[in-house]
Scaffold this active site. Structure first.
Site, PDB file in Angstrom:
ATOM      1  N   TYR A   1      17.318  29.350   7.707  1.00 19.46           N
ATOM      2  CA  TYR A   1      16.150  30.060   8.243  1.00 19.46           C
ATOM      3  C   TYR A   1      16.263  30.265   9.745  1.00 19.46           C
ATOM      4  O   TYR A   1      16.681  29.372  10.481  1.00 19.46           O
ATOM      5  CB  TYR A   1      14.877  29.263   7.976  1.00 19.46           C
ATOM      6  CG  TYR A   1      14.318  29.468   6.579  1.00 19.46           C
ATOM      7  CD1 TYR A   1      13.994  30.737   6.101  1.00 19.46           C
ATOM      8  CD2 TYR A   1      14.108  28.373   5.744  1.00 19.46           C
ATOM      9  CE1 TYR A   1      13.491  30.909   4.826  1.00 19.46           C
ATOM     10  CE2 TYR A   1      13.589  28.540   4.470  1.00 19.46           C
ATOM     11  CZ  TYR A   1      13.278  29.817   4.015  1.00 19.46           C
ATOM     12  OH  TYR A   1      12.770  29.980   2.765  1.00 19.46           O
TER      13      TYR A   1
ATOM     14  N   LYS B   1       0.846  -1.201   0.000  1.00 24.83           N
ATOM     15  CA  LYS B   1       0.000   0.000   0.000  1.00 24.83           C
ATOM     16  C   LYS B   1       0.879   1.249   0.000  1.00 24.83           C
ATOM     17  O   LYS B   1       2.091   1.159   0.222  1.00 24.83           O
ATOM     18  CB  LYS B   1      -0.910  -0.036   1.232  1.00 24.83           C
ATOM     19  CG  LYS B   1      -0.151  -0.046   2.543  1.00 24.83           C
ATOM     20  CD  LYS B   1      -1.003  -0.565   3.693  1.00 24.83           C
ATOM     21  CE  LYS B   1      -0.228  -0.452   5.002  1.00 24.83           C
ATOM     22  NZ  LYS B   1      -0.912  -1.145   6.099  1.00 24.83           N
TER      23      LYS B   1
HETATM   24  C1  PLP Z   1      -0.058  -1.992   6.711  1.00 25.36           C
HETATM   25  C2  PLP Z   1      -0.574  -3.291   7.173  1.00 25.36           C
HETATM   26  C3  PLP Z   1       0.276  -4.397   7.308  1.00 25.36           C
HETATM   27  C4  PLP Z   1       1.778  -4.275   7.214  1.00 25.36           C
HETATM   28  O1  PLP Z   1       2.261  -3.689   8.410  1.00 25.36           O
HETATM   29  P1  PLP Z   1       3.799  -3.402   8.719  1.00 25.36           P
HETATM   30  O2  PLP Z   1       3.801  -2.922  10.118  1.00 25.36           O
HETATM   31  O3  PLP Z   1       4.234  -2.359   7.759  1.00 25.36           O
HETATM   32  O4  PLP Z   1       4.550  -4.676   8.524  1.00 25.36           O
HETATM   33  C5  PLP Z   1      -0.304  -5.619   7.589  1.00 25.36           C
HETATM   34  N1  PLP Z   1      -1.651  -5.736   7.779  1.00 25.36           N
HETATM   35  C6  PLP Z   1      -2.491  -4.691   7.688  1.00 25.36           C
HETATM   36  C7  PLP Z   1      -3.945  -4.882   7.927  1.00 25.36           C
HETATM   37  C8  PLP Z   1      -1.982  -3.424   7.407  1.00 25.36           C
HETATM   38  O5  PLP Z   1      -2.812  -2.374   7.356  1.00 25.36           O
END
Ligand code: PLP
Length: 349
Positions: free
Chosen positions: A249, A38
């Site tokens: 800055y 994702k």
């Molecule tokens: C994002 C996500 C993962 C992966 O999690 P990580 O901590 O990045 O390994 C697994 N399961 C679900 C439901 C998620 O939303």
């Protein structure tokens, strides 16, 4: 238009990515090892990441939305959409080759009424984020659905303290109690940190994201996981800042002595957050180059007094080992990856 030469690069180590997947697959024992891709593969590029992991042997991929699933469709992979099917998603969900992870009773009814076919289901075992309740599942909520994977998600997998471990165990046990209650062909609980919790958490499938990309959510993974993302930035100007003059800055950094300074093409708009001000660093020729003053939107100043060899047009490697970079910047390892942005040339090897 020909592609323009960018002054900012992400060197992405494809061997490290595949090696991290193999390490997690080994740690998962007899469970299959999938991949969360994702947020555009946590900022690295979902198509590149998924293609490489598929080559390494990964068979199960997880995205958040149907747009993310559609982007992966040309690869012909097995993809699950974690946010399920909203009313507005239904047309896409029936057309895009991916499974929804149904996570509300409304979504379950919507998918059943639409005759949608094979799905996954998220059960809430205590995180109170997405998922249907175990009681509703026991009461028959999922009857008539063709379920591939029954999932739940751990709230505290990366907590090493006793309270976190108690929560993990409570969720594991609540989830294990659903074995055999549904028609699901397998069960899945663990994210990256969950993989490190041991065989009792692996069930039939694990779903790491962060650790694939070099993140280390639990200390015990440190020996298994390699850095994947290596930002490099070009020096736009080298200058001598005289003693007592300031840099950047709000003039927060003042030269204690005449100081050699390089200004590089990198800033918070590239996910190099302001927390790196006076704390981040870069490397060139084995010399560490500390960040001085405030990180700007597009520029960072480095003290290069110890690197006489560096000149305008040279490149430096930004320190980006995720646990250390998170500690330096005050951001999470997740935020550092997913904020990398679109101004980098992404070069895989
Ligand atoms: C994002 C996500 C993962 C992966 O999690 P990580 O901590 O990045 O390994 C697994 N399961 C679900 C439901 C998620 O939303």
């Amino acid at each position: 238009m020909p592609s323009l030469p960018l002054p900012l690069r992400l060197h992405l180590d494809g061997d490290a990515l595949a090696g991290n997947w193999r390490a997690l697959d080994r740690l998962a024992g007899s469970a299959a090892c999938g991949a969360a891709v994702k947020a555009d593969g946590y900022g690295l590029g979902a198509v590149e990441v998924a293609g490489r992991l598929a080559k390494a042997g990964c068979r199960d991929f997880f995205v958040a939305t149907w747009a993310e699933a559609a982007a992966l469709a040309p690869l012909g992979l097995s993809v699950s959409v974690l946010h399920g099917v909203r009313a507005a998603d239904l047309t896409a969900a029936l057309a895009v080759p991916a499974r929804p992870v149904l996570s509300t009773e409304t979504q379950v009814a919507r998918w059943r009424d639409a005759g949608g076919g094979v799905c996954d289901v998220m059960v809430d075992t205590g995180m109170n984020r997405l998922g249907v309740s175990p009681d509703a599942v026991r009461a028959g909520l999922l009857g008539g659905l063709a379920i591939d994977t029954l999932m739940s998600h751990l709230a505290c997998a990366d907590d090493e303290d006793a309270a976190g471990m108690a929560m993990n165990e409570a969720q594991r046990s609540a989830f294990a109690g659903l074995a055999g209650v549904t028609t699901a062909r397998r069960m899945s609980l663990a994210n990256s940190a969950g993989v490190a919790l041991g065989a009792g958490y692996a069930f039939g499938l694990v779903r790491p994201g962060l650790a694939l990309y070099g993140g280390i959510p639990r200390g015990s993974l440190a020996g298994d996981i390699r850095q994947v993302v290596f930002p490099h930035a070009e020096i736009l100007q080298r200058r001598t800042v005289p003693a007592a003059a300031t840099v950047g800055y709000n003039a927060t950094w003042r030269a204690a002595r005449d100081t050699e300074v390089a200004i590089i093409n990198l800033g918070y708009a590239d996910g190099y957050f302001r927390g790196f001000s006076d704390r981040g660093g870069a490397q060139a020729g084995g010399t560490r180059l500390p960040v001085i003053g405030r990180v700007s939107m597009d520029l960072v100043a480095l003290d290069v007094s110890a690197a006489a060899f560096l000149a305008e047009g040279d490149w430096v490697a930004i320190d980006f080992a995720l646990p250390a970079a998170a500690a330096a910047s005050g951001m999470s390892q997740y935020e550092l990856l997913t904020s990398l942005g679109h101004r980098y040339a992404r070069d895989w090897d």
